[in-house]
Design an enzyme around this catalytic site. Structure first.
Site, PDB file in Angstrom:
ATOM      1  CE  LYS A  11      95.592  26.453  48.609  1.00 56.33           C
ATOM      2  NZ  LYS A  11      95.435  26.536  47.121  1.00 56.33           N
ATOM      3  CB  THR A  93      93.956  31.446  41.307  1.00 55.49           C
ATOM      4  OG1 THR A  93      92.617  31.694  41.702  1.00 55.49           O
ATOM      5  CG2 THR A  93      94.299  29.980  41.490  1.00 55.49           C
ATOM      6  CD  GLU A 128      85.452  26.108  51.236  1.00 58.66           C
ATOM      7  OE1 GLU A 128      85.425  25.937  50.011  1.00 58.66           O
ATOM      8  OE2 GLU A 128      86.150  26.995  51.771  1.00 58.66           O
TER       9      GLU A 128
HETATM   10  P1  IDP Z   1      91.209  29.790  44.380  1.00 61.38           P
HETATM   11  O1  IDP Z   1      92.055  29.018  45.359  1.00 61.38           O
HETATM   12  O2  IDP Z   1      91.804  31.124  44.042  1.00 61.38           O
HETATM   13  O3  IDP Z   1      89.759  29.878  44.796  1.00 61.38           O
HETATM   14  P2  IDP Z   1      90.380  27.743  42.464  1.00 61.38           P
HETATM   15  O4  IDP Z   1      90.053  28.004  41.040  1.00 61.38           O
HETATM   16  O5  IDP Z   1      89.237  27.461  43.406  1.00 61.38           O
HETATM   17  O6  IDP Z   1      91.247  28.981  43.000  1.00 61.38           O
HETATM   18  O7  IDP Z   1      91.402  26.533  42.507  1.00 61.38           O
HETATM   19  C1  IDP Z   1      91.661  25.834  43.706  1.00 61.38           C
HETATM   20  C2  IDP Z   1      93.141  25.600  43.792  1.00 61.38           C
HETATM   21  O8  IDP Z   1      93.547  24.726  42.731  1.00 61.38           O
HETATM   22  C3  IDP Z   1      94.022  26.843  43.611  1.00 61.38           C
HETATM   23  O9  IDP Z   1      94.168  27.637  44.763  1.00 61.38           O
HETATM   24  C4  IDP Z   1      95.345  26.212  43.186  1.00 61.38           C
HETATM   25  O10 IDP Z   1      96.029  25.644  44.315  1.00 61.38           O
HETATM   26  C5  IDP Z   1      94.847  25.077  42.289  1.00 61.38           C
HETATM   27  N1  IDP Z   1      94.765  25.491  40.869  1.00 61.38           N
HETATM   28  C6  IDP Z   1      93.831  26.299  40.319  1.00 61.38           C
HETATM   29  N2  IDP Z   1      94.052  26.471  38.987  1.00 61.38           N
HETATM   30  C7  IDP Z   1      95.152  25.730  38.717  1.00 61.38           C
HETATM   31  C8  IDP Z   1      95.878  25.473  37.503  1.00 61.38           C
HETATM   32  O11 IDP Z   1      95.544  25.971  36.419  1.00 61.38           O
HETATM   33  N3  IDP Z   1      96.982  24.655  37.612  1.00 61.38           N
HETATM   34  C9  IDP Z   1      97.358  24.080  38.800  1.00 61.38           C
HETATM   35  N4  IDP Z   1      96.693  24.279  39.950  1.00 61.38           N
HETATM   36  C10 IDP Z   1      95.603  25.096  39.919  1.00 61.38           C
END
Ligand code: IDP
Ligand code: MG
Length: 140
Positions: A11, A93, A128
């Protein structure tokens, strides 16, 4: 366990800090092979579509803005149980909850700027990977 492929994204927070090589070394040390890779700037439309599953979440707009704030490196990782193995290497995450030694524990700035994306299931990995790569760009 079968050989699998998963989509990874380094990222913008990580490319900005010149961490691509260190992150790639962690993948390779974990037995994941980088079988496709390119650096690009996502368009807003790309980022919105890629993260459409999160479109109703409160962080969606900020996440899209972050993902287009600088270059990303999109890559296909291949190996035994690659989807789950990559998720282990990445860590949780939220870097505050990520196990020591994981990429997010080492490198993430916060829950949003958390350095790496990895597919969360083999089905999502297939879609993806197809989002970013043509078949001829993946060389196993
Ligand atoms: P992951 O990347 O671990 O699979 P996901 O729940 O799919 O997590 O969320 C996608 C992306 O969204 C995360 O990697 C992070 O960049 C962002 N994200 C997830 N939860 C939050 C949050 O609560 N606040 C801000 N950004 C978040
Ligand atoms: Mg996810």
């Amino acid at each position: 366990m079968a050989t699998e492929r998963t989509l990874s994204i380094i990222k913008p927070d990580a490319t900005r800090r010149n961490l691509t090589g260190r992150i790639n070394a962690c993948f390779e040390e974990a037995g994941l092979r980088i079988v496709a890779q390119k650096r690009l700037l996502l368009t807003e439309a790309n980022a919105r579509e890629f993260y459409a599953v999160h479109k109703d979440r409160p962080f969606y707009r900020d996440l899209v803005a972050f993902m287009i704030s600088g270059p990303v490196v999109v890559q296909v990782l291949e190996g035994e149980d690659a989807v789950a193995r990559n998720r282990e290497v990445m860590g949780a995450t939220d870097p505050r909850k990520a196990a020591p030694g994981t990429l997010r524990a080492q490198f993430a700035e916060n829950i949003e700027a958390n350095s790496v994306h990895g597919s969360d299931s083999p089905e999502n990995a297939a879609s993806e990977i197809a989002f970013f790569f043509a078949g001829y760009e993946i060389v196993g």
